[in-house]
Design an enzyme around this catalytic site. Sequence first.
Site, short mmCIF file in Angstrom:
data_model
loop_
_atom_site.label_atom_id
_atom_site.label_comp_id
_atom_site.label_asym_id
_atom_site.label_seq_id
_atom_site.Cartn_x
_atom_site.Cartn_y
_atom_site.Cartn_z
N THR A 299 2.55 -2.27 5.08
CA THR A 299 2.94 -3.54 4.46
C THR A 299 1.75 -4.49 4.37
O THR A 299 1.56 -5.18 3.36
CB THR A 299 4.08 -4.19 5.27
OG1 THR A 299 5.20 -3.31 5.30
CG2 THR A 299 4.49 -5.52 4.65
N HIS B 194 -0.36 -3.50 1.49
CA HIS B 194 0.21 -3.96 0.22
C HIS B 194 -0.14 -5.43 -0.03
O HIS B 194 -0.46 -5.83 -1.15
CB HIS B 194 1.73 -3.78 0.21
CG HIS B 194 2.18 -2.36 0.25
ND1 HIS B 194 1.50 -1.35 -0.37
CD2 HIS B 194 3.26 -1.79 0.85
CE1 HIS B 194 2.13 -0.20 -0.16
NE2 HIS B 194 3.19 -0.45 0.58
N ARG C 65 -5.54 14.18 7.06
CA ARG C 65 -4.27 13.94 7.74
C ARG C 65 -3.63 15.23 8.25
O ARG C 65 -2.92 15.20 9.27
CB ARG C 65 -3.33 13.17 6.82
CG ARG C 65 -3.75 11.71 6.67
CD ARG C 65 -2.88 10.93 5.72
NE ARG C 65 -3.17 9.50 5.82
CZ ARG C 65 -2.71 8.59 4.98
NH1 ARG C 65 -1.94 8.96 3.96
NH2 ARG C 65 -3.01 7.31 5.14
#
EC number: 1.1.1.103
Length: 348
Positions: A44, A47, A204
Amino acid sequence: MSEKMVAIMKTKPAYGAELVEVDVPKPGPGEVLIKVIATSICGTDLHIYEWNEWAQSRIKPPQIMGHEVAGEVVEVGPGVEGIEVGDYVSVETHIVCGKCYACRRGQYHVCQNTKIFGVDTDGVFAEYAVVPAQNVWKNPKSIPPEYATLQEPLGNAVDTVLAGPISGKSVLITGAGPLGLLGIAVAKASGAYPVIVSEPSDFRRELAKKVGADYVINPFEEDVVKEVMDITDGNGVDVFLEFSGAPKALEQGLQAVTPAGRVSLLGLYPGKVSIDFNNLIIFKALTVYGITGRHLWETWYTVSRLLQSGKLNLDPIITHKYKGFDKYEEAFELMRAGKTGKVVFMLK
């Protein structure tokens, strides 16, 4: 205590953020002031930093960013009970009303009037932060701050993994970003086997192995469904956990889960998704859970106990630690490039 502090602030409606000096806030009625010890970057926050469409519709600069935190209470506002100066704490980010239909039924995680700490309010990318007392969680001293700051996202992973039975179950996890990596750790700590992870990023996939994944699949180069079926003797997995928000991953997972299996969905999709409900869900008699937030406060107790047990392998997930906020731009750019697990700012 100084009257000024340093903070990462979204100062204007544009890409990026600034490191600024601002006044240390004062706690009002029902609030506490915490000295931040550790704080971590969430998707978040990225963003907001990137100033994407969602951020433009929600964030009102100027505003201090951040919501994942471990800190120490240094001042208590009027009317606060049960919290004292010196308490070692973290913060639940959902500020709930306690009055709506969901709250009155104890379903605080879907409060119809939820405000998000660090999204709808100033946050914790600062040396000090004011927090609603009702959102404070007291930490045992045994949990190090770099773990304690991860409890909020770890709660998302716990609710995703533990929405149904997991011990002794075969599991497919799609997406090994920070939340998916936390999901791997929870699944392994809870006795799942095998834990199969589908993730396109080489970086990852390696992290997934370090956290404990038994098998990793590159969905860009391998047939995910075939690989899962080979690993599970043609049965499919008992549990499918979707962390990626990729429509193709969702479809592959639904194909790879066994009939009467369980599905938990945490990843957020870019728009409407077309799914063959008849063949992939209804005729397979799947149980599907949508996951949002954390159950208050049940999930926090589970998270804390898992951390205290020593069974969660979180060290590989914390790929970057920064002393203070000076290199915040580097931290965000590394996250944008997908070259991190969790990034933690250490202030003490």
